[in-house]
Design a protein around this motif. Structure first.
Motif, PDB file in Angstrom:
ATOM      1  N   PRO A  83       0.846  -1.192   0.000  1.00 41.28           N
ATOM      2  CA  PRO A  83       0.000   0.000   0.000  1.00 41.28           C
ATOM      3  C   PRO A  83       0.884   1.246   0.000  1.00 41.28           C
ATOM      4  N   GLY A  85       0.856   5.697  -0.048  1.00 39.89           N
ATOM      5  CA  GLY A  85       0.186   7.001  -0.035  1.00 39.89           C
ATOM      6  C   GLY A  85       1.017   7.977  -0.840  1.00 39.89           C
ATOM      7  N   GLY A  86       1.531   9.018  -0.169  1.00 41.85           N
ATOM      8  CA  GLY A  86       2.315  10.041  -0.877  1.00 41.85           C
ATOM      9  C   GLY A  86       3.763   9.654  -1.080  1.00 41.85           C
ATOM     10  N   ASN A  87       4.164   8.477  -0.581  1.00 43.65           N
ATOM     11  CA  ASN A  87       5.543   7.981  -0.702  1.00 43.65           C
ATOM     12  C   ASN A  87       6.560   8.962  -0.118  1.00 43.65           C
ATOM     13  N   THR A  88       6.224   9.530   1.036  1.00 40.44           N
ATOM     14  CA  THR A  88       7.189  10.400   1.725  1.00 40.44           C
ATOM     15  C   THR A  88       7.759   9.717   2.969  1.00 40.44           C
ATOM     16  N   GLY A  89       7.401   8.471   3.179  1.00 42.60           N
ATOM     17  CA  GLY A  89       7.876   7.730   4.353  1.00 42.60           C
ATOM     18  C   GLY A  89       9.400   7.640   4.334  1.00 42.60           C
ATOM     19  N   HIS A 154      -0.260  11.671   2.365  1.00 41.04           N
ATOM     20  CA  HIS A 154      -1.718  11.461   2.417  1.00 41.04           C
ATOM     21  C   HIS A 154      -2.151  11.255   3.865  1.00 41.04           C
TER      22      HIS A 154
HETATM   23  P1  FAD Z   1       3.790   6.602   2.443  1.00 41.07           P
HETATM   24  O1  FAD Z   1       5.188   7.073   2.554  1.00 41.07           O
HETATM   25  O2  FAD Z   1       3.271   6.382   1.091  1.00 41.07           O
HETATM   26  O3  FAD Z   1       3.624   5.246   3.279  1.00 41.07           O
HETATM   27  C1  FAD Z   1       4.110   5.140   4.587  1.00 41.07           C
HETATM   28  C2  FAD Z   1       3.679   3.781   5.163  1.00 41.07           C
HETATM   29  O4  FAD Z   1       2.261   3.740   5.301  1.00 41.07           O
HETATM   30  C3  FAD Z   1       4.029   2.596   4.280  1.00 41.07           C
HETATM   31  O5  FAD Z   1       4.310   1.493   5.103  1.00 41.07           O
HETATM   32  C4  FAD Z   1       2.759   2.330   3.476  1.00 41.07           C
HETATM   33  O6  FAD Z   1       2.645   0.986   3.094  1.00 41.07           O
HETATM   34  C5  FAD Z   1       1.692   2.712   4.471  1.00 41.07           C
HETATM   35  N1  FAD Z   1       0.477   3.293   3.877  1.00 41.07           N
HETATM   36  C6  FAD Z   1       0.366   4.457   3.190  1.00 41.07           C
HETATM   37  N2  FAD Z   1      -0.929   4.683   2.883  1.00 41.07           N
HETATM   38  C7  FAD Z   1      -1.632   3.645   3.387  1.00 41.07           C
HETATM   39  C8  FAD Z   1      -3.014   3.306   3.427  1.00 41.07           C
HETATM   40  N3  FAD Z   1      -3.945   4.087   2.885  1.00 41.07           N
HETATM   41  N4  FAD Z   1      -3.386   2.160   4.044  1.00 41.07           N
HETATM   42  C9  FAD Z   1      -2.459   1.344   4.617  1.00 41.07           C
HETATM   43  N5  FAD Z   1      -1.147   1.625   4.611  1.00 41.07           N
HETATM   44  C10 FAD Z   1      -0.733   2.758   4.013  1.00 41.07           C
HETATM   45  N6  FAD Z   1       6.844  11.937   9.825  1.00 41.07           N
HETATM   46  C11 FAD Z   1       6.436  12.278  11.059  1.00 41.07           C
HETATM   47  O7  FAD Z   1       5.848  11.457  11.766  1.00 41.07           O
HETATM   48  N7  FAD Z   1       6.671  13.536  11.558  1.00 41.07           N
HETATM   49  C12 FAD Z   1       7.311  14.493  10.853  1.00 41.07           C
HETATM   50  O8  FAD Z   1       7.509  15.603  11.335  1.00 41.07           O
HETATM   51  C13 FAD Z   1       7.727  14.151   9.537  1.00 41.07           C
HETATM   52  N8  FAD Z   1       8.333  15.073   8.764  1.00 41.07           N
HETATM   53  C14 FAD Z   1       8.703  14.739   7.498  1.00 41.07           C
HETATM   54  C15 FAD Z   1       9.309  15.714   6.701  1.00 41.07           C
HETATM   55  C16 FAD Z   1       9.694  15.414   5.409  1.00 41.07           C
HETATM   56  C17 FAD Z   1      10.315  16.471   4.549  1.00 41.07           C
HETATM   57  C18 FAD Z   1       9.488  14.100   4.898  1.00 41.07           C
HETATM   58  C19 FAD Z   1       9.867  13.742   3.499  1.00 41.07           C
HETATM   59  C20 FAD Z   1       8.898  13.135   5.679  1.00 41.07           C
HETATM   60  C21 FAD Z   1       8.513  13.432   6.988  1.00 41.07           C
HETATM   61  N9  FAD Z   1       7.888  12.486   7.801  1.00 41.07           N
HETATM   62  C22 FAD Z   1       7.476  12.828   9.057  1.00 41.07           C
HETATM   63  C23 FAD Z   1       7.693  11.106   7.311  1.00 41.07           C
HETATM   64  C24 FAD Z   1       6.430  10.922   6.425  1.00 41.07           C
HETATM   65  O9  FAD Z   1       6.062  12.091   5.808  1.00 41.07           O
HETATM   66  C25 FAD Z   1       5.272  10.420   7.241  1.00 41.07           C
HETATM   67  O10 FAD Z   1       5.587   9.128   7.677  1.00 41.07           O
HETATM   68  C26 FAD Z   1       3.934  10.388   6.495  1.00 41.07           C
HETATM   69  O11 FAD Z   1       2.930  10.108   7.442  1.00 41.07           O
HETATM   70  C27 FAD Z   1       3.869   9.365   5.381  1.00 41.07           C
HETATM   71  O12 FAD Z   1       2.682   9.577   4.625  1.00 41.07           O
HETATM   72  P2  FAD Z   1       2.607   9.111   3.089  1.00 41.07           P
HETATM   73  O13 FAD Z   1       1.238   9.335   2.590  1.00 41.07           O
HETATM   74  O14 FAD Z   1       3.698   9.707   2.309  1.00 41.07           O
HETATM   75  O15 FAD Z   1       2.818   7.547   3.265  1.00 41.07           O
END
Ligand code: FAD
Length: 480
Positions: A83, A85-89, A154
């Motif tokens: 799965p 989302g925004g791939n920022t993990g 996301h």
């Molecule tokens: P993704 O990176 O796409 O996925 C993250 C994880 O969630 C993966 O394991 C994926 O399989 C799972 N996933 C995603 N969507 C779903 C869904 N709908 N259902 C089930 N599983 C799913 N994190 C913090 O906690 N605090 C911060 O202050 C913080 N600052 C950041 C700053 C920057 C510049 C960056 C690049 C990242 C930062 N992060 C931070 C990390 C990241 O942004 C977070 O973890 C964010 O919540 C990930 O969201 P995403 O939609 O990009 O998820």
């Protein structure tokens, strides 16, 4: 590829066939099934460009029913999925390791309802955090979380990682603000816990299973979340501090002097700010200091709040805890200062490669590890620390010109051993993902890990949901 870099073996999952692709095309429209190598590539690479998977296909469902059909099919055919989302993990959880099917939620981006009296927002999981925040601000509310990646992460990703962010100190974590969740289990069953009630003690609190489970127990498809009131007054202070001991004293003083209006207390060391200002071509509004503190207040009376913050500044400049600083209530200036803080995460990447560590530590030990690592790493890389002091969460970055196995071996597992020694957590907010399952035992004991395995077995018996992530292979946890 991640699998080669970290020597991981593919598990016995099915291999994608053309008949599978045809099936997915029959469920989704053709344009939401990507198979062209160049189209799929960005979904295989994570934000810090550390992990790279080998997926051959990306599916972009638009509805819960589509997610359910995809999972039900994959489960029957033992096809593994990732799965996304925004791939920022930042721990490699959002990209495949081998050929897992990427299920990207980008098209599930509808806002379903907003109750501006209770503050309950209901939306689909693929909504971008910043878009939600802009939407609720028009109704005098804010999202209860904010992070540097808000423009692309996301809400479903935030929930799946239990993201913390910049204002957790004030608004708490997602276990408190998420009211309800709709999620799809591995076998395609839609679990409907999408309630908007603040109180609901009818049995097990199932929504919490999906908060922070990083896509290993289900795909989150809809979310109900409580949005606090938009603060009428926001003020920000950016201060220079002589040493970490004074920074801790300042934190204690801020809690008592600013009390209920304190919404963020962030720190960054000199290297974090100088590297960010230099690499991102920003300007530092105050001089050069060993440590920096960013304090934000959210309140309801601008005159009262900024007076309070200014009084705090004068008081602590007199006491010597603050060497210099600036206080502002102007939105543009506030944005510029936050921009410096939020740019630290990406600034080191401009130099080549960054080893990132996100740990919780007792406040008294909060900065020690940065100093220990500087000595250990020597001139191989730059080590700097910044983070959410109010949550005991420091981000330690080790920035080098490129990834090297030698440096990796110097850093890991050493860092996790040091964190465990003082009772910290090896992951404060980024999760475990692909990068840390083998280290999870530093923060979770065997009985807790076994319960995690039992839950996984019950909810995803074929292990198709985000394999190679979060849970280590059994022999690893049995090591003494
Ligand atoms: P993704 O990176 O796409 O996925 C993250 C994880 O969630 C993966 O394991 C994926 O399989 C799972 N996933 C995603 N969507 C779903 C869904 N709908 N259902 C089930 N599983 C799913 N994190 C913090 O906690 N605090 C911060 O202050 C913080 N600052 C950041 C700053 C920057 C510049 C960056 C690049 C990242 C930062 N992060 C931070 C990390 C990241 O942004 C977070 O973890 C964010 O919540 C990930 O969201 P995403 O939609 O990009 O998820």
């Amino acid at each position: 590829f991640s699998s080669e870099k970290y020597a991981v073996k593919r598990k016995n999952f099915g291999i994608l066939k053309s008949a599978d692709v045809e099936y997915f095309k029959s469920v989704l429209s053709e344009d939401r099934v990507l198979t062209d190598e160049s189209d799929v590539l960005p979904f295989n690479i994570d934000w810090i460009k550390n992990c790279r998977g080998q997926s051959k296909i990306v599916l972009k469902p638009k509805t819960t029913d589509e997610v359910s059909q995809i999972l039900s099919y994959c489960n029957k055919n033992r096809l593994a999925v990732c799965p996304q989302g925004g791939n920022t993990g930042l721990v490699g959880g959002s990209v495949p390791v081998f050929d897992e099917i990427v299920i990207n939620l980008v098209h599930m981006n509808k806002i379903i309802s907003l109750d501006d009296i209770s503050g309950a927002l209901v939306c689909e999981a693929g909504c971008i955090l910043e878009n939600l925040d802009n939407y609720v601000r028009d109704h005098n509310l804010i999202m209860p979380l904010d992070l540097g990646a808000k423009g692309s992460c996301h809400i479903g990703g935030n929930i799946s990682t239990n993201a913390g962010g910049l204002r957790l100190l004030r608004y708490g974590n997602l276990h408190g603000s998420v009211l309800g969740i709709e999620a799809v289990k591995a076998d395609g069953t839609v679990v409907d816990c999408l309630r908007t009630l603040k109180k609901d003690n009818t049995g097990y609190h199932l929504k919490h299973l999906f908060i922070g489970s990083e896509g290993t127990l289900g795909v989150v498809t809809k979310v109900a979340i409580h949005c606090p009131a938009l603060p009428k007054a926001v003020s920000l202070g950016f201060f220079g501090v002589e040493n970490f001991e004074n920074l801790l004293k300042l934190y204690k003083s801020a809690k008592s002097s600013l009390g209920e209006i304190l919404s963020a207390f962030e720190m960054a060391d000199n290297k974090s700010i100088s590297l960010t200002v230099e690499n991102c071509k920003l300007s530092n509004p105050i001089g050069d200091y060993p440590f920096y503190v960013l304090i934000e207040t959210h309140g309801s009376d601008e005159t009262h709040d900024s007076e309070k913050l200014n009084r705090f500044l004068s008081q602590e400049m007199e006491s010597g805890l603050i060497l210099d600083g600036t206080v502002t209530s102007e939105p543009a200036k506030i944005k510029n200062i936050w921009h410096i803080r939020e740019s630290i995460a990406g600034a080191g990447l401009i130099n080549g490669y960054v080893f990132k560590y996100d740990v919780s530590l007792p406040l008294r030990n909060y900065y020690d590890l940065v100093l220990t690592l500087r000595t250990r790493v020597g001139d191989r890389a730059r080590v700097y620390g910044y983070g959410h002091v109010g949550d005991g969460n420091i981000h330690i970055n080790v920035s080098a010109s490129k990834y090297s196995k030698e440096l990796y071996a110097i850093l890991e597992p050493f860092i996790y051993e040091e964190v465990a020694k003082v009772g910290g957590s090896i992951s404060a907010e980024h999760g475990v993902g692909f990068r840390k399952p083998q280290f999870i035992h530093y923060s979770k004991d065997k009985t807790a890990l076994q319960l995690m395995r039992d839950l996984k077995q019950s909810m995803d018996p074929n292990g198709i949901l985000n394999p190679y992530k979060v849970l280590p292979d059994v022999p690893d946890i049995e090591k003494d």
